[in-house]
Structure formats: C-alpha cells, structure tokens
Design an enzyme around this catalytic site. Structure first.
Site, PDB file in Angstrom:
ATOM      1  N   GLY A  12      36.988  37.213  47.289  1.00 21.67           N
ATOM      2  CA  GLY A  12      36.456  36.162  46.418  1.00 21.67           C
ATOM      3  C   GLY A  12      37.264  34.887  46.543  1.00 21.67           C
ATOM      4  N   GLN A  13      37.445  34.208  45.404  1.00 18.62           N
ATOM      5  CA  GLN A  13      38.121  32.908  45.414  1.00 18.62           C
ATOM      6  C   GLN A  13      39.556  33.016  45.927  1.00 18.62           C
ATOM      7  OE1 GLN A  13      35.983  30.554  45.112  1.00 18.62           O
ATOM      8  NE2 GLN A  13      36.038  29.785  43.026  1.00 18.62           N
ATOM      9  N   ILE A  14      40.337  33.937  45.337  1.00 18.44           N
ATOM     10  CA  ILE A  14      41.740  34.052  45.768  1.00 18.44           C
ATOM     11  C   ILE A  14      41.810  34.625  47.182  1.00 18.44           C
ATOM     12  CG2 ILE A  14      44.026  35.024  45.243  1.00 18.44           C
ATOM     13  CD1 ILE A  14      43.230  35.176  42.309  1.00 18.44           C
ATOM     14  N   ARG A  89      42.806  38.211  29.381  1.00 17.25           N
ATOM     15  CA  ARG A  89      42.949  39.024  30.598  1.00 17.25           C
ATOM     16  C   ARG A  89      42.665  40.486  30.282  1.00 17.25           C
ATOM     17  NH1 ARG A  89      47.139  35.228  30.564  1.00 17.25           N
ATOM     18  NH2 ARG A  89      47.243  33.885  32.402  1.00 17.25           N
ATOM     19  N   ASN A  96      37.830  46.344  35.633  1.00 18.36           N
ATOM     20  CA  ASN A  96      38.775  46.225  36.736  1.00 18.36           C
ATOM     21  C   ASN A  96      39.554  47.510  37.000  1.00 18.36           C
ATOM     22  OD1 ASN A  96      37.815  43.724  37.171  1.00 18.36           O
ATOM     23  ND2 ASN A  96      39.646  42.606  36.570  1.00 18.36           N
ATOM     24  N   HIS A 176      52.180  39.626  32.043  1.00 18.33           N
ATOM     25  CA  HIS A 176      51.348  38.463  32.383  1.00 18.33           C
ATOM     26  C   HIS A 176      50.255  38.293  31.328  1.00 18.33           C
ATOM     27  CE1 HIS A 176      49.575  35.430  34.857  1.00 18.33           C
ATOM     28  NE2 HIS A 176      48.451  36.096  35.024  1.00 18.33           N
TER      29      HIS A 176
HETATM   30  P1  A3D Z   1      36.461  36.595  42.423  1.00 16.30           P
HETATM   31  O1  A3D Z   1      36.233  35.304  43.107  1.00 16.30           O
HETATM   32  O2  A3D Z   1      35.404  37.122  41.530  1.00 16.30           O
HETATM   33  O3  A3D Z   1      36.771  37.690  43.555  1.00 16.30           O
HETATM   34  C1  A3D Z   1      36.878  39.044  43.288  1.00 16.30           C
HETATM   35  C2  A3D Z   1      36.248  39.787  44.441  1.00 16.30           C
HETATM   36  O4  A3D Z   1      36.420  41.192  44.232  1.00 16.30           O
HETATM   37  C3  A3D Z   1      34.741  39.555  44.595  1.00 16.30           C
HETATM   38  O5  A3D Z   1      34.458  39.001  45.862  1.00 16.30           O
HETATM   39  C4  A3D Z   1      34.145  40.945  44.438  1.00 16.30           C
HETATM   40  O6  A3D Z   1      33.026  41.178  45.279  1.00 16.30           O
HETATM   41  C5  A3D Z   1      35.311  41.828  44.840  1.00 16.30           C
HETATM   42  N1  A3D Z   1      35.166  43.200  44.383  1.00 16.30           N
HETATM   43  C6  A3D Z   1      34.570  43.683  43.257  1.00 16.30           C
HETATM   44  N2  A3D Z   1      34.623  45.020  43.250  1.00 16.30           N
HETATM   45  C7  A3D Z   1      35.277  45.392  44.368  1.00 16.30           C
HETATM   46  C8  A3D Z   1      35.641  46.659  44.919  1.00 16.30           C
HETATM   47  N3  A3D Z   1      35.341  47.800  44.291  1.00 16.30           N
HETATM   48  N4  A3D Z   1      36.306  46.663  46.100  1.00 16.30           N
HETATM   49  C9  A3D Z   1      36.609  45.518  46.731  1.00 16.30           C
HETATM   50  N5  A3D Z   1      36.278  44.296  46.265  1.00 16.30           N
HETATM   51  C10 A3D Z   1      35.626  44.255  45.105  1.00 16.30           C
HETATM   52  O7  A3D Z   1      37.823  36.558  41.592  1.00 16.30           O
HETATM   53  P2  A3D Z   1      39.197  35.781  41.947  1.00 16.30           P
HETATM   54  O8  A3D Z   1      39.475  35.932  43.390  1.00 16.30           O
HETATM   55  O9  A3D Z   1      39.154  34.437  41.321  1.00 16.30           O
HETATM   56  O10 A3D Z   1      40.221  36.650  41.064  1.00 16.30           O
HETATM   57  C11 A3D Z   1      40.500  37.982  41.432  1.00 16.30           C
HETATM   58  C12 A3D Z   1      41.329  38.676  40.369  1.00 16.30           C
HETATM   59  O11 A3D Z   1      42.606  38.045  40.245  1.00 16.30           O
HETATM   60  C13 A3D Z   1      40.727  38.658  38.955  1.00 16.30           C
HETATM   61  O12 A3D Z   1      40.918  39.914  38.341  1.00 16.30           O
HETATM   62  C14 A3D Z   1      41.548  37.611  38.234  1.00 16.30           C
HETATM   63  O13 A3D Z   1      41.591  37.806  36.840  1.00 16.30           O
HETATM   64  C15 A3D Z   1      42.892  37.810  38.861  1.00 16.30           C
HETATM   65  N6  A3D Z   1      43.832  36.688  38.735  1.00 16.30           N
HETATM   66  C16 A3D Z   1      45.148  36.984  38.570  1.00 16.30           C
HETATM   67  C17 A3D Z   1      46.085  35.988  38.470  1.00 16.30           C
HETATM   68  C18 A3D Z   1      47.535  36.333  38.311  1.00 16.30           C
HETATM   69  O14 A3D Z   1      48.367  35.459  38.372  1.00 16.30           O
HETATM   70  C19 A3D Z   1      47.928  37.711  38.056  1.00 16.30           C
HETATM   71  C20 A3D Z   1      45.679  34.650  38.532  1.00 16.30           C
HETATM   72  C21 A3D Z   1      44.332  34.360  38.698  1.00 16.30           C
HETATM   73  C22 A3D Z   1      43.406  35.401  38.806  1.00 16.30           C
END
Ligand code: A3D
Length: 321
Positions: A12-14, A89, A96, A176
């Site tokens: 996804g985004q990250i 969170r 999750n 966190h």
């Molecule tokens: P997003 O862009 O939604 O990407 C998440 C990806 O996970 C999507 O592409 C989904 O298709 C994929 N996904 C869902 N289920 C599965 C699975 N079973 N197996 C593999 N991939 C799957 O989210 P994001 O990239 O913005 O954020 C990802 C996570 O990081 C989220 O839980 C956020 O809350 C977390 N996050 C943490 C921080 C920290 O500093 C700890 C900061 C920002 C976000």
C-alpha cells in the site's frame, strides 16, 4: 549475485514508498507482496522504470505468492488497514491481528531466517503477535515506531528553535500510542539541552515548560494530525523513512542506537512485553538494549505507557490471538 534481499509485505502507501527508497539507496533487491492482484506488480514496475533516472541496478518484483520472499534478509510488514479520521490505532486491532497472523505464517514458512520489522498498527500488539505466531527469536522481530515519533519530536523542536533539525537529538520511548513518552530532559541540540535554550529564548522557566509541553502533546498526536488532514489514510512517507533507517543499520551492521519496539524481559522492569526503548540495531537484529536512567516522573510515564501496551495485548488475547 550477492545483493541483499528485502521483502515488503503489504504494497500500500508505506510499502510503495519503501520500495522506492530501497531502490534509490540500492539497499538490495525488493520483493513487494500484497494480496491485491496486479497492484504490487504495477508498483514495482513503476519504481523500476525510474532506474535509469535514479541510477540503480537492484531488481524489483511484485507478487501475490509468498514463495517469492524465500531467502529474504529483511522482511518489512505494513500489511493491514490504516486509521481513518476519528479512529485510534487500537481500533484496528481485530482486523489487523487476523492479517498479521496470516503474514507471520507466510513469513515463517518462506523466509525463516529473516529479520523482521513490523510497521502495522496497533504496533506493539502486532509485533507481539508476529513473534508469537512465527516463533522467531525476539532479537529478530522488531517494531518501528520510536524512530518516527522521535523524528516528529525533533522536527517540532527544530521549528521552535529555528535551527537545523540535523543537530537535534530527541527520543521518544514507550508504546506507540497516546501514552508515548517524549524524553524532554534528554532532548538537546548538539549537546545543549533544549529546555535551557527555551528558557533563554523566553526568559521565563514557566513559559519554556509550556512550549515544551505543547511540543510533547503535538508529538503524541502527530499521527492523528496527519490522518485528519489526509482523510483517507495515515502517514506514509515518514514511517517508510523510519523503517529504512532501521533496515540500513541492520544490513550494514551500523549498530545505531535507535528507539525501537523490542522485547523486554528484565529491562525497564517490563517483564516480557514489546515496547519502545533505545536499542542497538546491527546484523543480528536487536544486539543490545540500553536502559536510560529515568527520574520519578519519566518512570511513571513509562510505566503508564507499558500498562497501555499490556492492556492492548490482553485485549488481543481475549479476542483469541
Ligand atoms: P495501506 O495503504 O492501506 O496498505 C496496506 C496494504 O496491506 C494494502 O495494500 C492491503 O492490500 C495490504 N493487505 C491487507 N491484507 C493483507 C494480507 N493479508 N497480506 C498482505 N497484505 C495485505 O496502509 P499504509 O501502507 O498506509 O499503512 C500500513 C499500516 O501501517 C497500517 O496498519 C497503519 O496503521 C500502519 N502505520 C504505522 C505507523 C507506525 O509508525 C507504527 C505509521 C503509519 C502507519
């Protein structure tokens, strides 16, 4: 070919920014895994097509098959839902946790020797669950939160003091979440205490404390501030940058002292929980945990944060994970 291999679980985004940063820094070959068909293949193709411009030779592969992560040195997990405005969170826990269980099984089966960095929220619980399901040694399962929270705190200090953030050293400990503990007493600019600089700036200790408290609160709420502005997701550039700093320290055996979510047994009196503290990250993952001397107020804040992590993990266990 002796290049390192880095698997990204979640495209996804990250995950997308991670792939781009790894390529630009030529840290290793990238495998980007997601359950969404074609998307990780599209993202890695897009990043790869910048190789001539950014001058990198690493390979990038998008996949929906866990077998492609075999032999990975590092696995970075971002699979899971991000927050929406108004969500904490912890609200992400059930969804999750289900995802993290699948991910831990996939990584265990296909990349059993990898060092794993978790980013998915709620962070402290997701790291705990990944380690439990995978059975990986504690030193090889680490959470990213503290590097980002500390960078946010440092950024606010640099803005307030109108000087380069490069010289700001400030650390955030604890879980966190809203109970995280920015260490104000240790915050400094090339050795000069930030509190002292604030007191000189305002000529008044009470005003300096008020300004510091505001920066501490903004740090605690910084993730939510971004969520509120983005409306459709959470921060992604800075969390990716933070995980890359940890990855580099491990792959290049830099042994940097980075605030990381690590497993604490006797340290900090935590008694077997994952929580954020300074740790030396090198080729073996977590190589050492550093115990910071905390005064009574800091110690109480850290215990409060640890209790929040304990109750989050208890909630997760009640849900059957
Ligand atoms: P997003 O862009 O939604 O990407 C998440 C990806 O996970 C999507 O592409 C989904 O298709 C994929 N996904 C869902 N289920 C599965 C699975 N079973 N197996 C593999 N991939 C799957 O989210 P994001 O990239 O913005 O954020 C990802 C996570 O990081 C989220 O839980 C956020 O809350 C977390 N996050 C943490 C921080 C920290 O500093 C700890 C900061 C920002 C976000």
């Amino acid at each position: 070919m002796n290049r390192k291999k880095i698997a990204l679980i979640g495209g996804g985004q990250i995950g997308g920014v991670l792939a781009q940063l790894i390529a630009q820094k030529a840290l290793g070959d990238v495998v980007l895994f997601d359950i969404v068909e074609d998307m990780p293949q599209g993202k890695t193709l897009d990043v790869a097509e910048a190789s001539r411009i950014d001058q990198f030779d690493v390979s990038l592969k998008g996949t929906n098959d866990y077998k492609d992560i075999a032999g990975s040195d590092i696995v970075i997990v971002t699979a899971g839902l991000p927050r929406k405005p108004g969500m904490s969170r912890d609200d992400l826990l059930t969804t999750n946790a289900q995802i993290m269980k699948q991910v831990a099984e996939g990584v265990k089966e296909n990349a059993p020797n990898a060092i794993v960095i978790i980013i998915s929220n709620p962070l402290d619980a997701m790291v705990t669950l990944f380690q439990k399901v995978s059975g990986f040694p504690h030193n090889k399962v680490i959470g990213q939160a503290g590097v980002l929270d500390s960078s946010r705190f440092s950024t606010f200090i640099a803005w307030e003091l109108d000087l380069s953030v490069k010289d700001v050293n400030a650390m955030v400990l604890g879980g966190h979440g809203d109970t995280m503990v920015p260490l104000t007493r240790y915050a400094n600019v090339n050795g000069v205490p930030v509190m002292e600089m604030l007191e000189k700036k305002y000529g008044d200790a009470a005003k300096a404390k008020e300004v510091m408290d505001a920066m501490v609160n903004r740090t605690k709420m910084a993730g939510g501030e971004v969520v509120k502005l983005l409306k459709t997701g959470s921060a992604f550039y800075s969390p990716a940058a933070a995980a890359i700093q940890m990855t580099e320290s491990i792959l290049k055996d830099e042994k940097r002292l980075l605030p990381s979510c690590v497993y604490l047994d006797k340290e900090y009196g935590a008694g077997g929980y994952y929580v954020g503290v300074p740790a030396v990250l090198g080729e073996n993952g977590v190589e050492r945990i550093v115990e910071v001397t905390l005064d009574d107020e800091e110690s109480a804040a850290f215990q409060n944060s640890l209790n929040a992590v304990r109750s989050l993990v208890a909630d997760m266990e009640r849900l059957g994970f």
